[in-house]
Write an enzyme that holds these catalytic residues in place. Sequence first.
Site, short mmCIF file in Angstrom:
data_model
loop_
_atom_site.label_atom_id
_atom_site.label_comp_id
_atom_site.label_asym_id
_atom_site.label_seq_id
_atom_site.Cartn_x
_atom_site.Cartn_y
_atom_site.Cartn_z
N ASP A 164 2.14 4.07 2.63
CA ASP A 164 1.07 4.88 2.03
C ASP A 164 1.63 5.99 1.14
OD1 ASP A 164 -1.55 5.48 1.41
OD2 ASP A 164 -2.09 6.24 3.39
N GLU A 175 -10.77 3.70 6.36
CA GLU A 175 -9.73 4.63 6.82
C GLU A 175 -10.43 5.74 7.59
OE1 GLU A 175 -7.75 6.85 3.71
OE2 GLU A 175 -6.05 7.40 4.99
N HIS A 215 1.42 4.85 -2.68
CA HIS A 215 1.03 5.59 -3.88
C HIS A 215 2.30 6.21 -4.43
CE1 HIS A 215 -3.28 5.41 -2.59
NE2 HIS A 215 -2.70 5.29 -1.40
N HIS A 220 -9.36 0.98 -0.99
CA HIS A 220 -9.27 1.69 0.28
C HIS A 220 -10.65 1.64 0.93
CE1 HIS A 220 -5.53 3.23 -1.24
NE2 HIS A 220 -5.37 4.13 -0.29
N HIS A 272 0.86 -1.19 0.00
CA HIS A 272 0.00 0.00 0.00
C HIS A 272 0.88 1.23 0.00
CE1 HIS A 272 -3.61 2.28 2.06
NE2 HIS A 272 -2.97 3.03 1.16
#
Length: 338
Positions: free
Chosen positions: A278, A200, A19, A197, A17
């Site tokens: 992340d 969260e 980006h 996702h 995970h």
Amino acid sequence: MFFSPAPAQPLPLAELHMHIEGSLEPEMLLRLARRNAVSLPTEDLETLRGRYKFDDLQSFLNLYYESMRVLRTERDYTELADAYLERAARAGVVRAEIFFDPQTHLENGIPLDVVFNGLSASLDSARERFGVSADLILCVERHRGPEAAERVLREALEFRDRFIGLGMDSAEVGYPPAPFKPVYDIARAEGLHLVAHAGEEAGPDYIWQALDVLGVERIDHGVRALEDPALVDRLVAEQIPLTVCPLSNVSLKVFRELGHHTLPEMIGRGLMVTINSDDPAYFGGYLDDNFAALRGELGIDEETVARLAENSIRASFAPEAEKAGWLAQIAAARGADA
Ligand code: HPA
Ligand code: ZN
């Protein structure tokens, strides 16, 4: 204790995970802005760094999407991915499943082939150069809605051999997973892996929808699952991986401080948890920084670290033979220290 507090030889880890746009460090942001003549609100590094403070997911996304304007050429995307992979390798990452957000690049006037060519030029040789096996997962941005998501996925299918999965990111509350079912059905028919996702900032209902309506194989974040015992039972029974991002959760105020993170409870309940960075340039660190924080502030012991490493490999979409090799390395490290 199984390992020294800062192991000289980090365990093999899969990062599931992250980006790639979230690894755009302020120094690279400035360099690319100058190279591409993109104007920024400030060219002062310290002032820029000062902007990396967030109240919630949306305040982060505003800066994250704005910063993506500096990415213009294949070379920019290659340099971005190279920098991440080089840094991740130092953290012990042997496998990276990397998200990217094509809709914002398209809106910035960057065609898909530039994004794919640039990223592939880095990822395709990452094993030889950095010792990292790496693949891409295309994310649709939920705030742009399901029709836009379907359009970009169909357009990206021209490059079907360049990515292994479909994910969903961006603003969560108010954008539930269920309406994206047609997009996920297309991806499933194409043999793509499915993740999303969920949980969260929004509640457990979003995780249920991602599982039951979209049919995802992993949940990204998922920390709010603990609020629903029936959901926890389901996630435990099926060992559905949750890609948890501790430093991200603190930066975006999902938890007030790391000491309040529910990771120990999640592990204790038998959930299949993995640790991830992340958006490492924005949230205070890479995968090793996340583990250092867990050791230091949550008192996570080395046996648990080894279990988290094992989980990350098991939860990855790498070929089974490759996974078996990394799991054997973890088992050997445990045996040596037992
Ligand atoms: N959540 C949602 N969207 C995102 C994130 C995240 O943590 N990072 C980049 N886009
Ligand atoms: Zn994310």
